[in-house]
Design a protein around this motif. Structure first.
Motif, short mmCIF file in Angstrom:
data_model
loop_
_atom_site.label_atom_id
_atom_site.label_comp_id
_atom_site.label_asym_id
_atom_site.label_seq_id
_atom_site.Cartn_x
_atom_site.Cartn_y
_atom_site.Cartn_z
N ALA A 16 6.14 20.39 -34.35
CA ALA A 16 6.12 21.61 -35.16
C ALA A 16 6.54 21.32 -36.60
N VAL A 17 7.59 20.53 -36.75
CA VAL A 17 7.99 20.06 -38.08
C VAL A 17 8.06 18.55 -37.98
N GLY A 72 4.58 25.53 -38.81
CA GLY A 72 5.98 25.16 -38.65
C GLY A 72 6.94 25.81 -39.63
N LYS A 73 6.53 26.87 -40.29
CA LYS A 73 7.41 27.52 -41.27
C LYS A 73 8.64 28.11 -40.60
N SER A 74 8.41 28.91 -39.56
CA SER A 74 9.55 29.53 -38.88
C SER A 74 10.44 28.47 -38.26
N THR A 75 9.82 27.48 -37.66
CA THR A 75 10.60 26.43 -37.02
C THR A 75 11.51 25.75 -38.04
N LEU A 76 10.98 25.51 -39.22
CA LEU A 76 11.77 24.86 -40.26
C LEU A 76 12.98 25.72 -40.62
N GLY A 77 12.72 27.01 -40.84
CA GLY A 77 13.80 27.92 -41.21
C GLY A 77 14.89 27.97 -40.15
N ARG A 78 14.46 28.02 -38.91
CA ARG A 78 15.43 28.12 -37.82
C ARG A 78 16.19 26.82 -37.61
N THR A 79 15.53 25.72 -37.90
CA THR A 79 16.21 24.45 -37.76
C THR A 79 17.30 24.32 -38.81
N ILE A 80 17.02 24.79 -40.02
CA ILE A 80 18.05 24.73 -41.06
C ILE A 80 19.28 25.52 -40.63
N LEU A 81 19.05 26.67 -40.00
CA LEU A 81 20.17 27.54 -39.60
C LEU A 81 20.80 27.10 -38.29
N GLN A 82 20.35 25.98 -37.74
CA GLN A 82 20.92 25.48 -36.49
C GLN A 82 20.67 26.41 -35.32
#
Ligand SMILES: Nc1ncnc2c1ncn2[C@@H]1O[C@H](COP(=O)(O)OP(=O)(O)OP(=O)(O)O)[C@@H](O)[C@H]1O
Ligand SMILES: Nc1ncnc2c1ncn2[C@@H]1O[C@H](COP(=O)(O)OP(=O)(O)OP(=O)(O)O)[C@@H](O)[C@H]1O
Ligand SMILES: [Mg+2]
Ligand SMILES: [Mg+2]
Lengths: 329, 330, 297
Positions: free
Chosen positions: A36-37, A59-69
């Motif tokens: 996804a990312v 993978g936009k949402s996945t990226l955002g959520r990964t940053i926020l742990q």
């Protein structure tokens, strides 16, 4: 640049493993991996709004959520104010979460249907450590008025609000933590045009008032153009171009960005120019093309090199980056 | 070619009467493209469905005429309507999956349309050879259509199922079905909303080509003003079941008359050299069940006066086909 | 304190709205009222029953109900082979049926919901194990399974409960696990995670309120089933043993006298039928109210 970024991503990857059913496992099916990312380097500076665009599933949402742990990254490091936050736990993680919040796309599923506005917001305040009920009350009223909701609606349930109002509740919830960084995951995509403008303005005002930093995800390029200071364009799990907003829109360098920008339908006559119509469909992240993932649809393809070698994101002196063999050549 | 006069459709619900289509008037000629724009819930889909005689339960047409090539579609029998649908008027939906049957092969579904409407020439010869020739011809024709809408390698794609197609490809199949019977009028209900930006551009390009080459008239429902601006010659702006302004695209968008249209145009971000601030319309779309007879936009309007509440206003002609429904112009 | 009052008031409002919706289902109302009557009957059984439920009197054997020749008012529904008063036994029998039914469902709900929430939320190895075990249990027909357990353990109240709940939790587990997996993907759960709320709190105070309705509906429908199961086991002599009054064993006791004294089997059978029917009507009404998708019109 010498300013230290607020958020920095280094080679972030997030792969999802698709679980096979028990029987398929017995039958020896291999695990499938969705990339996804797939290797994103990104810097987000204090006080800026970084727009993130790309097609569905890139993978936009996945990226955002990964940053926020909310998801743990598969590989790579995430720094917040220079501290690595990949492996935070317990107290430290909770502390980070006061600084970084998220606003969701869907104004319906992002609020618990069984909780009143007061309950939703007080959950956030309690997580911040505000336990006193009088202070909570005062704070909730303050939050409601700052997102433009009437105080008398404090005991109403989500279904008693319209989409735009629900989105305001979601914003208030994020603000309740007094964050400095907010991931806004398509906060206006599900809203009507007239309401969308209200929310965009609200987000902008709040950003100035509270000195917030946003990662603003959207697929509507006009919205991105309006709100962002810089824009990152994603394609199939990778950032293919990142630049200052004006630069990106006036002088897109990556062929994908060029196609995206030429495809924006515009009300203004003079902006309607020649359109680049891309061939083919978006490939799936289950089985991405080799080399440059965009080569299957690219109209500037050089040949062999595009199919075999993944182009790296290369920055110029202005801090604008592009990942393309053609542009580099 | 199509003329709609004073069409009203009401959903009779528990909460009261919902006038989803409220006294709508418009017309469209051969080869014209009309854009129906407006926000969610203002009755755009309801208008299209009513035109096709597919009023969903619990809706009822309470008044109006739908003249298609001079004949009133409301007076047609269900069988006649079924013939007209698909053959003369075809519809494209926002979600292509709803229009395709998941258990039949894509090619078969296009072929089915050819058969139902008897669009292939009868062949001569014995029953067996006739069947064979017919089959062959039909398949050729289907492949032709698939090629025309830009489905690559149609000979393989013919035998695949809808779920094996991406959203954009599915939409192409639906368009191919519409083309199969060379419909004169294409009703497109947000045909690109569910698709990605680059795929959107492909589909719009395809519709544009069909409109140019076949002179098919298109009514396109959208909430994207930019798309309407680029694609349509005429625009009708809907609010709460009524058309509040209509006219040639350039006139409506460059010189909007109705406060709602003006508000809409000010609330979309424009990509231009200098940043223009967007001005949202306050409030939100009203609940159609609780409306009275006067202007539905009144509570949100920046230009409201006492005159607004006096009576119901009609679309007032402002010259050159441009008209608006507002107390300001009466 | 104030917040408690407020939530109480809201709960009251919800309940009110709920009942006003239920009004549209006359059959559910009827079912609910009959269930309440049965429960009341079970609670005040000693006050209602004209005779002892286990007092035998061989001189009063096989008296028919009052409306038949030879019937008396003092033995309203007649007596059985041992001269025990049928009406009194039916009244006391309601105690057994309802007690076993509620307990069996209650324990099943407890086990099924806890396991289902954990499995659906955390997934992984734990889920894999429990789900396989649940599937294994699903493979056996309930009655045969229960008969097997009772045959091994022997009859008795505790064993009966064990037999009924050993498989009874599976349905609740599957329901809750499924709902959990759906709810977990909703963004409000992610929002709570982003606020730093602990997993346990998310499960209990965020997600549970959203699945309570389904649990309630399934629980009601299963209640009728459990009561039937208890009666079936008692009928087969594996459940509650005579002379303790239980409808299943009463029906069974009258089998040999169907030709001469039909009432011994039939009347407890009807008592059972009415209760289970009412429970099911009520359960279905509940389902319609709580699931708007199934609503008509
Ligand atoms: N929990 C998950 N498990 C498995 N795959 C997932 C999961 N979440 C996302 N994916 C997959 O990862 C890819 C990227 O998804 P993501 O939601 O990040 O896309 P996106 O860019 O936000 O798209 P959209 O514009 O549709 O929101 C998609 O192919 C998606 O199917
Ligand atoms: N079956 C129905 N019963 C009652 N009311 C309905 C029904 N279907 C639609 N409506 C109402 O009719 C109105 C018009 O609906 P319609 O679907 O035409 O809107 P639309 O303009 O197509 O919106 P969108 O952009 O969301 O597709 C809405 O207010 C809707 O709530
Ligand atoms: Mg997304
Ligand atoms: Mg619609």
């Amino acid at each position: 640049m010498t300013i230290a970024p607020l958020v920095e991503l280094r080679a972030i990857k997030k792969h999802y493993v698709i679980n096979k059913s028990f029987l398929e496992k017995v039958a020896g099916a291999k695990k499938q991996i969705i990339k996804a990312v797939d290797g994103v380097d990104l810097q987000i500076f204090n006080g800026e709004i970084l727009g993130l665009v790309g097609e569905s599933g890139c993978g936009k949402s996945t990226l955002g959520r990964t940053i926020l742990q909310l998801h743990r990254a598969t590989a790579g490091e995430i720094y917040f104010e220079g501290k690595c936050i990949n492996h935070l736990k317990g107290h430290d993680l909770r502390k980070f979460r006061q600084d970084a919040q998220i606003i969701f796309q869907n104004p319906y599923s992002s609020l618990n249907p069984r909780k009143s506005v007061r309950q939703i917001l007080s959950l956030a305040l309690r997580s911040r450590g505000l336990k006193d009920s009088l202070e909570q009350e005062r704070e909730i009223r303050h939050l409601l008025s700052s997102v433009g909701l009437a105080e008398r609606q404090i005991d109403n349930y989500p279904h008693q609000f319209s989409g735009g109002q629900r989105q305001r509740i979601g914003i208030a919830r994020a603000l309740a933590m007094k964050p400095r960084f907010i991931v806004a995951d398509e906060p206006v995509s599900a809203l009507d045009v007239s309401v969308q403008a209200q929310i965009i303005n609200l987000l902008e005002e709040l950003q100035q008032e509270y000195k917030l930093t946003y990662l603003f995800v959207a697929h509507d390029l006009s919205v991105i153009h309006y709100i962002s200071d810089r824009v990152a364009v994603m394609y199939l799990g990778k950032v293919v171009e990142i630049a200052k907003t004006e630069e990106l829109f006036n002088n897109p360098r990556h062929p994908y960005t060029q196609a995206l920008i030429s495809a924006i339908p515009s009300v203004d006559k003079e902006r309607r120019k020649n359109r680049i119509i891309l061939e083919g469909t978006v490939p799936t992240p289950l089985n991405p093309p080799s080399g440059c993932a965009f080569h299957t649809r690219c109209f500037l393809k050089l040949g062999q090199i595009c199919e075999t070698k993944t182009p790296e994101l290369i920055y110029d002196s202005m801090g604008n980056g592009v990942a393309c063999h053609y542009v580099k050549a | 070619m199509l003329q709609v006069k004073d069409l009203t459709m009401v959903y009779e619900t528990d909460r009261g009467k919902v006038k989803a289509v409220n006294g709508v008037n418009f017309s469209i000629g051969h080869g014209e493209v009309l854009g129906l724009v407006g926000e969610s819930g203002c009755g755009k889909s309801a208008t299209l469905l009513t035109l096709l005689g597919l009023v969903p339960y619990p809706g009822k047409i309470t008044s109006g005429e739908i003249l298609f090539n001079g004949e009133d579609l409301r007076k047609k029998s269900p069988t006649e309507m079924r013939n007209i649908r698909g053959k003369d008027i075809a519809m494209i939906f926002q979600d292509p999956m709803t229009a395709l049957n998941p258990v039949f092969k894509v090619g078969e579904q296009i072929r089915e349309t050819l058969r139902i409407h008897g669009l292939m020439q009868e062949q001569k010869g014995s029953w067996w050879s006739r069947r064979k020739k017919q089959n062959h011809n039909e398949r050729e024709r289907v492949m032709e259509l698939m090629k025309e809408v830009g489905i690559p390698s149609p000979d393989e794609r013919f035998f695949e199922y809808p779920h094996q197609f991406s959203g954009g490809m599915q939409q192409r199949v639906v368009i191919a079905i519409a083309l199969a019977c060379s419909a004169q009028l294409l009703l497109a209900d947000e045909p690109t909303t569910a698709l990605d930006v680059t795929i959107q551009a492909q589909i719009l390009e395809l519709l544009n080509k069909i409109n140019r080459e076949r002179e098919t008239a298109i009514i396109m429902v959208t909430h994207n003003l930019g798309m309407a601006a680029e694609f349509c010659q005429k625009i009708a702006v809907m609010y709460a079941g009524e058309i509040v302004e209509q006219g040639p695209t350039d006139a409506v968008l460059e010189n909007p008359k109705h406060p709602y249209t003006q508000g809409l145009l000010q609330s979309i971000p424009r990509i231009s050299e200098r940043k223009q601030r967007i001005e949202p319309i306050p409030g939100s779309v009203p609940d159609l069940a609780t409306l009275d007879e006067t202007c539905a936009f009144y509570p949100r309007c920046g230009k409201r006066t006492k005159a607004c509440l006096l009576k119901k206003y009609n679309l007032e002609d402002l010259g050159e086909g441009h008209s608006a429904k507002c107390a300001l112009y009466s | 304190m104030e917040t408690h009052l407020r939530s109480l008031r809201l709960f009251g409002q919800n309940l009110q709205a709920f009942f006003s919706q239920l009004k549209k289902h006359p059959s559910a109302w009827l079912g609910g009222i009959v269930i309440l009557l049965y429960v009341a009957m079970a609670i005040i059984a000693p006050l209602l029953a004209p005779h002892s439920p286990i007092g035998t009197d061989l001189q009063l054997r096989l008296i028919p109900p009052f409306w038949q020749d030879g019937g008396t008012w003092s033995h309203f529904f007649g007596t059985d082979v041992l001269g025990m008063d049928l009406l009194s036994r039916i009244i006391y029998g309601a105690r057994i049926s309802l007690l076993i039914g509620f307990l069996a469902v209650g324990i099943s709900v407890l086990i099924g919901v806890v396991l289902g929430m954990l499995a659906g939320y955390f997934r992984g190895f734990f889920d894999e194990i429990i789900s396989r075990f649940a599937e294994l249990l699903m493979a056996f027909p309930f009655l045969i399974f229960a008969i097997g357990i009772m045959a091994v353990l022997g009859p008795g109240f505790g064993n009966l409960l064990l037999a009924l709940t050993f498989k009874g939790w599976v349905e609740f587990f599957r329901l809750v696990r499924g709902e959990m997996m759906v709810e977990k993907t909703k963004e409000y759960v992610e929002a709570a995670t982003a606020l730093g709320v602990s997993h346990l709190r998310i499960i209990i105070s965020e997600i549970l309120p959203n699945v309570v309705h389904s649990i309630l509906v399934l629980g009601t429908l299963r209640l009728g089933y459990m009561i039937i199961m208890e009666a079936s086991l008692s009928f087969l002599g594996l459940g509650i043993q005579p002379p303790t009054p239980a409808w299943g064993s009463m029906i069974s006791a009258g089998r040999d006298y169907m030709m001469t004294a039909w009432w011994i089997s039939t009347i407890p059978g009807i008592a059972l039928l009415i209760l289970v029917l009412s429970i099911n009507l009520f359960g279905e009404g509940l389902r319609d109210v709580s699931d708007p998708r199934l609503k008509r019109g």
